[in-house]
Design an enzyme around this catalytic site. Structure first.
Site, short mmCIF file in Angstrom:
data_model
loop_
_atom_site.label_atom_id
_atom_site.label_comp_id
_atom_site.label_asym_id
_atom_site.label_seq_id
_atom_site.Cartn_x
_atom_site.Cartn_y
_atom_site.Cartn_z
N HIS A 141 4.50 2.80 2.45
CA HIS A 141 3.78 2.13 1.34
C HIS A 141 2.51 2.91 0.98
O HIS A 141 2.26 3.21 -0.19
CB HIS A 141 3.44 0.69 1.71
N ASP A 241 1.76 -11.36 -0.43
CA ASP A 241 0.40 -11.07 -0.90
C ASP A 241 0.47 -10.75 -2.40
O ASP A 241 0.46 -9.60 -2.81
CB ASP A 241 -0.16 -9.88 -0.10
N SER A 265 -1.86 -16.49 -2.08
CA SER A 265 -0.93 -15.78 -1.20
C SER A 265 -0.04 -16.86 -0.58
O SER A 265 -0.50 -17.98 -0.36
CB SER A 265 -1.66 -15.04 -0.07
MN MN Z 1 -1.35 -6.64 0.85
#
Ligand code: MN
Length: 423
Positions: A141, A241, A265
């Site tokens: 990521h 998130d 979230s």
């Molecule tokens: Mn995050």
């Protein structure tokens, strides 16, 4: 390994094949029904075992803790009584639900009170979360984001392989699965615009994450070593998130995300204990260069947890957009907690520590639309003929996760949230 993890165990409660909640799992959550206020429960098949009822009947009398903790608004009191207690309760519940155990099985009156259909219950926030931290621990990521926004030749910033990067997030806006989220509004600025403008976010995204919840606190000034860390980790949940990419792009310099993240979230309702995840340990990926001594660790500290994300548009024609795995994490939870406390930062019972977006090595395993659609340059085709670069109003994003081995599936249930138009 706990006896409650034995793959041979069978329950007298029916558990259908493919269920996330066999007798080897027994995750903890908080629930209520039209008849009852909030109480602690354990998932088994399509049912919830009401722990307050079980305790009231004296079936937990052999374990020393305040039974009232099972009917408080959150699990903080119960999990704060320590792993000795929570592990003993899980093992006792395993015995009570065992096919060979008659104590509850043959007590029809008590059984009717103690077992609640999940479809008749509303799940509640399992813990009150005093503090929330989000890490950034998936190398894939961080590399993808670095390639897109900085320099493909130096995608990872110089600190990334030396410490688990993280930031302090907003605990008050973490909600339980099933809670709708309104599209956030905020400031954005197009690259070619002279000034920012205000309006609904146009690049709304999910982030596929997992999070651990702590069951033990420290005093300010204390640190937790990697060897001690798992003693502080009660269990794990799925975590979405939600992220407003256009707001984030304009606001994040120099202190990091703020309003792009704190509008909401989502967590899954069942806390799967580290005890239940024990059989699914795997090695952490090779860490090169060598980390500083306080980040070194021994043993298998990653967990093989399959993860997937589905987008369900209003018309119901869903599409799986990501298939990833928690085992890809470069930094493990023990290192995250050791780093978080190495300066003396104190932790509290119920704190939530999220992993950061979990991306795998291939595009079908990326954990955000930012990466899957590569900043909107590669839209994905939905099964209803439409396409997605980011999340549209009335889309529901559903995350699922489970481990599987020896015919036993330890699942997390769902982490689901529907996006409603901006208010
Ligand atoms: Mn995050």
């Amino acid at each position: 390994m706990s006896r409650a993890n034995n793959p041979q165990l069978k329950s007298w409660v029916e558990v259908k094949p493919g269920s996330d909640f066999p007798i080897q799992n027994l995750p903890f959550g908080m629930f209520m029904t039209s008849q009852m206020t909030s109480r602690a429960g354990v998932a088994i098949g399509e049912y919830i075992l009401d722990l307050a009822v079980v305790a009231e009947a004296g079936l937990l009398d052999g374990i020393k803790f305040d039974k009232k903790d099972l009917s408080r608004p959150h699990l903080n009191w119960f999990i704060g009584s320590g792993k000795k207690v929570t592990t003993a309760v899980r093992e006792r519940i395993s015995d009570l639900l065992n096919a060979d155990n008659a104590e509850l099985r043959d007590n029809a009156g008590l059984r009717a009170k103690a077992l609640v259909k999940q479809s008749d219950a509303q799940m509640l926030m399992p813990v009150r979360i005093p503090n929330y931290t989000d890490f950034y621990s998936s190398k894939e990521h961080a590399t993808n984001v670095g390639i897109m926004f900085r320099d493909p030749a130096n995608a990872l910033l110089p600190n990334w392989k030396h410490l688990p990067v993280g930031y302090h997030g907003r605990a008050s806006s973490i909600v339980i699965s099933g809670t709708p989220i309104h599209r956030p509004k905020g400031q954005t600025k197009a690259d070619d615009a002279a000034a920012p403008s205000f309006g609904p976010c146009r690049l709304l995204d999910f982030e596929l994450e997992m999070a651990f919840i702590t069951g033990k606190s420290t005093e300010l000034g204390e640190s937790i070593s990697t060897a001690e860390a798992e003693d502080y980790i009660f269990g794990m949940v799925l975590f979405n998130d939600w992220s407003a990419r256009d707001i984030q792009k304009w606001e994040y310099v120099p202190l990091g995300p703020f309003l792009a993240k704190n509008f909401g979230s989502t967590i899954s309702p069942w806390i799967v204990t580290l005890d239940a995840l024990e059989p699914f340990r795997v090695e952490t990926p090779v860490q090169e260069p060598e980390v500083l001594p306080y980040l070194k660790f021994e043993g298998k500290k990653n967990f093989d947890i399959y993860l997937e994300v589905e987008i369900v548009p209003e018309n119901g024609k869903s599409k799986t957009v990501s298939q990833s795995n928690f085992k890809y994490m470069y930094w493990n939870m023990s290192q995250q907690l050791a780093h978080h406390t190495v300066n003396g930062c104190n932790i509290e019972v119920g704190d939530l520590y999220a992993s950061g977006t979990i991306s795998g090595p291939t595009p079908d395993s990326y954990g955000s639309m930012l990466e899957i659609s590569w900043q909107g340059k590669k839209p994905i085709q939905m099964t209803d003929g439409t396409e997605r670069k980011f999340i549209l109003d009335y889309d529901t994003v559903v995350m699922r996760g489970w481990c599987e081995k020896d015919g036993v599936r330890i699942g997390f249930g769902e982490c689901s949230g529907k996006i409603l138009p901006a208010l």
